[in-house]
Every structure is written in structure tokens, then in C-alpha cells.
Design an enzyme around this catalytic site. Structure first.
Site, short mmCIF file in Angstrom:
data_model
loop_
_atom_site.label_atom_id
_atom_site.label_comp_id
_atom_site.label_asym_id
_atom_site.label_seq_id
_atom_site.Cartn_x
_atom_site.Cartn_y
_atom_site.Cartn_z
N PHE A 219 -20.61 8.56 9.18
CA PHE A 219 -20.70 7.74 8.17
C PHE A 219 -20.51 6.24 8.46
O PHE A 219 -20.44 5.35 7.34
CB PHE A 219 -19.38 8.09 7.40
N GLU B 211 2.29 0.27 4.00
CA GLU B 211 2.38 -1.05 4.61
C GLU B 211 2.42 -2.11 3.62
O GLU B 211 1.85 -1.96 2.46
CB GLU B 211 1.27 -1.26 5.70
N GLU C 288 0.78 -1.36 0.05
CA GLU C 288 0.02 0.00 -0.02
C GLU C 288 0.93 1.45 -0.08
O GLU C 288 1.93 1.25 0.83
CB GLU C 288 -0.87 -0.03 1.09
#
Length: 676
Positions: free
Chosen positions: A378, A318, A305
Site C-alpha cells: 500500500f 493520544e 485523538e
């Protein structure tokens, strides 16, 4: 039927060589959709499967799909899915030749994996050295630096306590990201903008890390403001010049995934490829991803990532040594079955493809469908039983990876994911349009879900243009998500649809199906005057029947509404002046109250005849409950800490208790000053 693979992918994904022997039996130490995903490929490859489960998961889908299933403990993951002693015993008992473990087990039980290997059991994934190195964010960052991979500035050691966290944060410069060394999935992560938030972030992150991963070590690094979250999928066999290299020496990067739409550092919408990368940046990131994989002698499918800033500078975040949640979008654009590749590599076979063979074929989008209330931060977890569940698999190029079915329970013990909804198209616009249709056709009843948020994201102009970052949700919805805001035309369409449904039901109730009874007088009524309450407005609506259609007058404008009016179906396809809409009527009662899912959002309406509406003003309204002196948890969960006692004086914003739900800890604070 759950795969969006197309004919041209046959050389990759849909061909399984029966002469290529791998394993006779494989144990899957996981649950939910990812366990089901592994079982599907095993069935295609002729491999028998063993599922493990907790006592509350005895009737789970992955348990039913597997050839064998063994209970390994009670509901908490630490006593079941992370209980390595019990899992080792099941491996011996079932004579499994290979085992697929989740990453948390791998990082926590390296010695058990080594013992397992010595007893002739193959682990589907990289070796223990790579798991240990990449599962530890501190060690992985140091390895990335040595491999010449771009890294985020920060402190590379273990943070001992809150005081040291504050000192380090000041040295790095605010804002900073506090994260669990063994973490993942957004757990054990906090952004801190000042000393107070750093102390609080250290406390909650360490507690979440200990609860989720059995490791409370933390690191601190600079928070990259307004980044994009991009991943590179890699699949590699150890190359010959390393100590443990084999003779094949193959290494591939399988293009990127865009994962910038997030809430609480957890991904919500993913797509492949990214709209942001050019070929040069894509190649540079892919080469660094492969370089890191080689540096740790990695041998399986894994994900590196990166965070990418607006100038296309990228930084290593990571490496995940597992099959990640968003892997389906990579499979859709490359045609590779990543589970099959992992099993083949574990058995010692070489990869069948070269880097030049890896295409970007079309576009794929994935939405994570959660049992969450999107109107609360959210998405705060929701629990309950799926009373009705229907996946939109009747639509073309739609894939659904799920581990649940109608009747399944969503509990507080595990991740609230319902499914991964994936759509594929020849281009991004086509994939997004199919996703819009798929979300409208997805039936989920019994729990709150985030379909409304997902649909709003994918149709938002900023998202459609590719103008996204990890701050997308708070920037687009600074006051929180409120659902779809109807335009005047959409409001008229909803009112006309609701009124037509009401009249269709009135007409149906007059019929005596299967009866020879002849009514005394035939009803010749063909027009209705209604009053529809929506939001803060009350709208007069006139409906007249015109053959199989309804002519509806709203705001002085006439709309033609047609449908098959199958009121028993959870989905209703309605055409309004030539525009097709898929709606769902979720509830209704004798008082005229009805809930309709329209354009993804659920709207509450009250439909009354004109006479009933005039008389309703005489009906007393129920007084709202006074909750100003009550602290009510916004979600189900476990109380892990209480910070006050009866008689204490508290001020507004002071912590009262801590609730843990789905392994995430949330501080509950007082809404006003007062006495407990």
C-alpha cells in the site's frame, strides 16, 4: 489561490487586523508543507519569517518563501532539524521574537524551551508542561484517566524488555498494540497477534522510536479491532481557576475529523466532519477533549485523538501538541485559520469566538499525496526528482498544501509526502466528486506516487457509503492493491483514447509547421487499422477521422472520441460518447509502447499498425531476469543491520537484513531456503 475558503468565512479567516500587534519576526524550525503553511499566514499578518534548513534542503520551497534562511546542519534530522543547540543559536543570531518548533524537538528539549522563554522568546504552542505531558503517551494516558476521559485498556508503565512485553501482552490478551511513548505519525508502532510478533514488534518499535524521537520507551495496550480513528481539534486559552490560567478563560472544540483510512498506522485520507458521529456523540467527545486540554493547562491549537468502535464507544488514543497534517479540513468547515489562532494565543490575545460560533459549514476531504509505490504494501517510499509537477489549482474549491515544486528532490532522509490535496463542497458527495477531478488533474512525474490508490479509495462503494474503519485497506484489498479494475466499457474507452492519441500523433507528424513547403502529394488517408495490446489481451481497433473527431470501433462497437489533441500538454481532456475523461500520457516510444494514466491508474499499452502487429511475432522477446536467488530491496534506504554472513544456510522467511527508509524499519527476509 491555494485556499478553498469561501466568502462567508471572511469574518474568520481572511481578515487580519493590522492594529493587532503580535511579533515582528518568527523562526520556523520545521520543513516541507507545514513550514510553508506557517509562512503563508505570517505574511498575511505582516510577520517576517526565518527558515532553518539542512544542507540538502538549501533550495527547498520553504527556504525560498521565508525572509531569511539559515543552514543548521547536514541531512539527517538529528543533526539539523532536531539540533536544538544550532536552532537556539539561529534564534539569537536572527533576533527572532517567536519560534514555531516541531513536536519532536519540543518533547526532546524541554529545558531548552524553558531557557528560551526566560530569554524573552515566545514559543508558538502550548507551554512545556503540556508538551511534556501529552508528548509522553504513558503520562498522557494517566492524565486522561484522571480527567475522566475514556481510555484503552493496557499497561500504563514502561516496558523494559522483550520478555516483559510478552508477559504483559499475555495478561492484556492478544491482539495488542506496541507503541513508542514519544511517538507519532505511525512510527514506532506494531500490532502483535502472538508472542513471536510481540518480540519482533518490541525490537523494531524501540529502534524506530530511538531513531525518530530519541526516546526508545514503549507501552503496550489492547488493540481495538475494526475501529474508526476520529480526532477532535481543540483551541483553548488557560482558564482562570487553574494555577497558570489567564483572565480570558476560553475553550473551544472545533469538531471532528475522520481519519480511519490508514496504512501502517499512518493516515491516508481524512475528512471533516465524520459520517459516523451523531450530535450527542460529537458533543461528548468534544467535551472530553476540552476536559483533557484543561487538565494539562493547554494553551494553543492541538488535537485529541480517539478510537471509536461500532457501538460508538470511544477511547482516548493520544493528544498531539502541534498543528497536525490534516488541519486543513478543519479550517475548511469552520473558516478558522488555525495558524493565526496559535500566534494570537501565544501573544496573549483571547479567542474571538464562542463554542456556539463554531459551525460545520459544508464538507472537506484531504488526500495525502506521497512519493510511494502503492502496489507494494500500500505504499513503499520512492525517491527521485520531480521532472514535471503541476497542481490542480485551476479547479474550483481545491486547496494544495505542499512544500515542493518542479525540480524538487524526494530523498531518503525525510517523509515522502508530496502534498496535501484538499477539496471542499457543500456536502460530502460534492467534495468527493471534486477530489476525483483534482486527482485526475494532478501532474506528478519523476517519482512513483499514490494517486491511483487515493482515487480508488474515494470512489469505492464502501467509502462512499461511509462504511469505513482502520482496516479498510486490508479488507478491500486482501491481496494488496492492484490498481483500478477496468469494466468492459472503461476498457473500450481506454482503447479508443489510446488509438485516437496514436492517430492524432501520426497526423501531427505529417505537418510542417511554419514552413512554406508544399507536399508533392497530399495524404488523403482517413482510416487506420490498429492492434492494441493491453494487459493479457490484443484488440483490433479501427479508427476513422470524422472532422475534428475520431470514430473508433472496438469489440464491434463504435465510439466517438473528441479532444483538442494538444499533445504537448501533460493533461488531455477527452470526451468519449459524451463522457468527459481527463487522461495523461506519461511516455511513448518508437516501438508503439505507451503509458496512459486513466481513472488514476497507469496502464501500459502497445499500439501497432495491423501489418506491424503481424510481423511482431518474429521479434525475439528479452528473457526475464532470474531473481529467485537474489534479495532485492523493494525501496531505497539505508542498511542498518545484516543478520547473516557468506556461507550461512538460511530458510524461507528468515531475516537477512533490515532497511531503514524515511525513519521506518523494514525486515528483508529470504524468499527460499539456500546458502548465502
Amino acid at each position: 489561490s491555494r485556499w478553498c475558503l469561501i466568502t462567508s468565512y471572511k469574518p474568520y479567516s481572511s481578515v487580519y487586523d493590522p492594529n493587532e500587534k503580535t511579533f515582528e519576526k518568527l523562526l520556523i524550525a520545521n520543513r516541507g508543507e507545514i513550514a510553508c503553511r506557517v509562512i503563508k499566514t505570517c505574511k498575511k499578518m505582516g510577520i517576517k519569517t526565518v527558515a532553518i534548513h539542512s544542507d540538502v534542503d538549501a533550495n527547498a520551497v520553504h527556504v525560498k518563501m521565508a525572509d531569511e534562511a539559515v543552514c543548521v546542519g547536514p541531512a539527517p534530522t538529528s543533526k539539523s532539524y532536531l539540533n536544538m543547540d544550532a536552532i537556539m543559536e539561529v534564534i539569537k543570531k536572527t533576533s527572532a521574537q517567536a519560534v514555531s518548533l516541531n513536536e519532536s524537538i519540543c518533547c526532546s528539549f524541554i529545558s531548552s524551551l524553558s531557557l528560551q522563554a526566560s530569554e524573552g522568546v515566545t514559543f508558538i504552542g502550548p507551554d512545556t508542561h503540556a508538551i511534556q505531558a501529552m508528548g509522553d503517551k504513558i503520562e498522557s494516558k494517566l492524565l486522561a484517566k484522571n480527567a475522566k476521559v475514556n481510555t484503552i485498556p493496557g499497561f500504563d508503565g514502561v516496558v523494559k524488555d522483550a520478555d516483559e512485553a510478552v508477559r504483559i501482552a499475555r495478561e492484556i490478551g492478544y491482539p495488542v498494540m506496541i507503541k513508542a511513548s514519544a511517538g507519532g505519525g505511525g512510527k514506532g508502532m506494531r500490532i502483535a497477534w502472538d508472542d513471536e510478533e510481540t518480540r519482533e514488534g518490541f525490537r523494531f518499535s524501540s529502534q524506530e522510536a530511538a531513531s525518530s524521537f530519541g526516546d526508545d520507551r514503549l507501552l503496550i495496550e489492547k488493540f481495538i479491532d475494526n475501529p474508526r480513528h476520529i480526532e477532535i481539534q481543540v483551541c483553548i486559552i488557560l482558564i482562570t481557576y487553574l494555577v497558570l490560567a489567564d483572565k480570558h478563560g476560553n475553550a473551544l472544540w472545533l469538531n471532528e475529523r475522520e481519519c480511519s483510512i490508514q496504512r501502517r498506522n499512518q493516515k491516508v485520507v481524512e475528512e471533516a466532519p465524520s459520517t459516523f458521529l451523531d450530535p450527542e456523540t460529537r458533543r461528548a467527545m468534544g467535551e472530553q477533549a476540552v476536559a483533557l486540554a484543561k487538565a494539562v493547562k493547554y494553551s494553543s491549537a492541538g488535537t485529541v485523538e480517539f478510537l471509536v468502535d461500532s457501538s460508538k464507544n470511544f477511547y482516548f488514543l493520544e493528544m498531539n501538541t502541534r498543528l497536525q497534517v490534516e488541519h486543513p479540513v478543519t479550517e475548511c468547515i469552520t473558516g478558522l485559520d488555525l495558524v493565526q489562532e496559535m500566534i494570537r494565543v501565544a501573544k496573549g490575545y483571547p479567542l474571538r469566538h464562542k463554542q456556539a460560533d463554531i459551525p460545520i459549514n459544508g464538507w472537506a476531504v484531504e488526500c495525502r499525496v506521497y512519493a510511494e509505490d502503492p502496489y507494494k504494501s500500500f505504499g513503499l517510499p520512492s525517491i527521485g526528482r520531480l521532472s514535471q509537477y503541476q497542481e490542480p489549482l485551476h479547479l474550483p474549491n481545491v486547496r494544495v498544501d505542499s512544500g515542493i515544486q518542479q525540480g524538487s528532490d524526494i530523498s531518503i532522509y525525510y517523509d515522502p509526502m508530496i502534498s496535501k490535496l484538499i477539496t471542499y463542497g457543500s456536502n460530502r458527495a460534492e467534495a468527493l466528486k471534486r477530489m476525483e477531478e483534482a486527482l485526475d488533474n494532478y501532474v506528478i512525474r519523476g517519482v512513483a506516487h499514490n494517486i491511483s490508490l487515493l482515487r480508488e479509495v474515494i470512489v469505492h462503494p464502501r467509502f462512499v457509503q461511509g462504511d469505513i474503519s482502520t482496516k479498510f485497506l486490508p479488507e478491500v484489498y486482501p491481496d494488496g492493491f492492484k490498481g483500478h479494475k477496468l469494466t468492459d466499457l472503461e476498457r473500450r474507452e481506454l482503447l479508443a483514447t489510446a488509438a485516437s492519441l496514436y492517430v492524432a500523433e501520426q497526423l501531427r507528424s505529417q505537418r510542417f509547421l511554419g514552413s512554406q513547403r508544399i507536399p508533392i502529394a497530399k495524404s488523403k488517408r482517413s482510416s487506420w487499422e490498429l492492434s492494441v495490446h493491453l494487459g493479457d489481451g490484443i484488440y483490433p481497433v479501427a479508427v476513422s477521422k470524422d472532422g475534428e473527431s475520431f470514430s473508433v470501433e472496438v469489440d464491434g462497437m463504435k465510439l466517438n472520441v473528441t479532444s483538442e489533441w494538444n499533445l504537448a500538454s501533460p493533461l488531455l481532456s477527452v470526451t468519449i460518447d459524451g463522457t468527459q475523461r481527463t487522461v495523461q500520457r506519461l511516455s511513448r516510444n518508437a516501438s508503439g509502447d505507451t503509458s496512459i494514466q486513466f481513472l488514476g491508474t497507469v496502464y501500459k499499452l502497445q499500439i501497432l499498425t495491423k501489418v506491424a502487429a503481424e510481423l511482431s511475432k518474429y521479434m525475439p522477446e528479452k528473457a526475464a531476469e532470474d531473481t529467485s536467488s537474489i534479495l532485492r530491496s523493494p525501496m531505497p534506504g539505508a542498511v542498518v543491520a545484516v543478520s547473516v554472513k557468506p556461507g550461512d544456510m538460511v530458510s524461507e522467511g528468515q531475516e537477512i537484513c533490515v532497511i531503514e527508509a524515511m525513519k521506518m524499519q523494514n525486515s528483508m527476509v529470504a524468499a527460499k531456503t539456500g546458502k548465502v
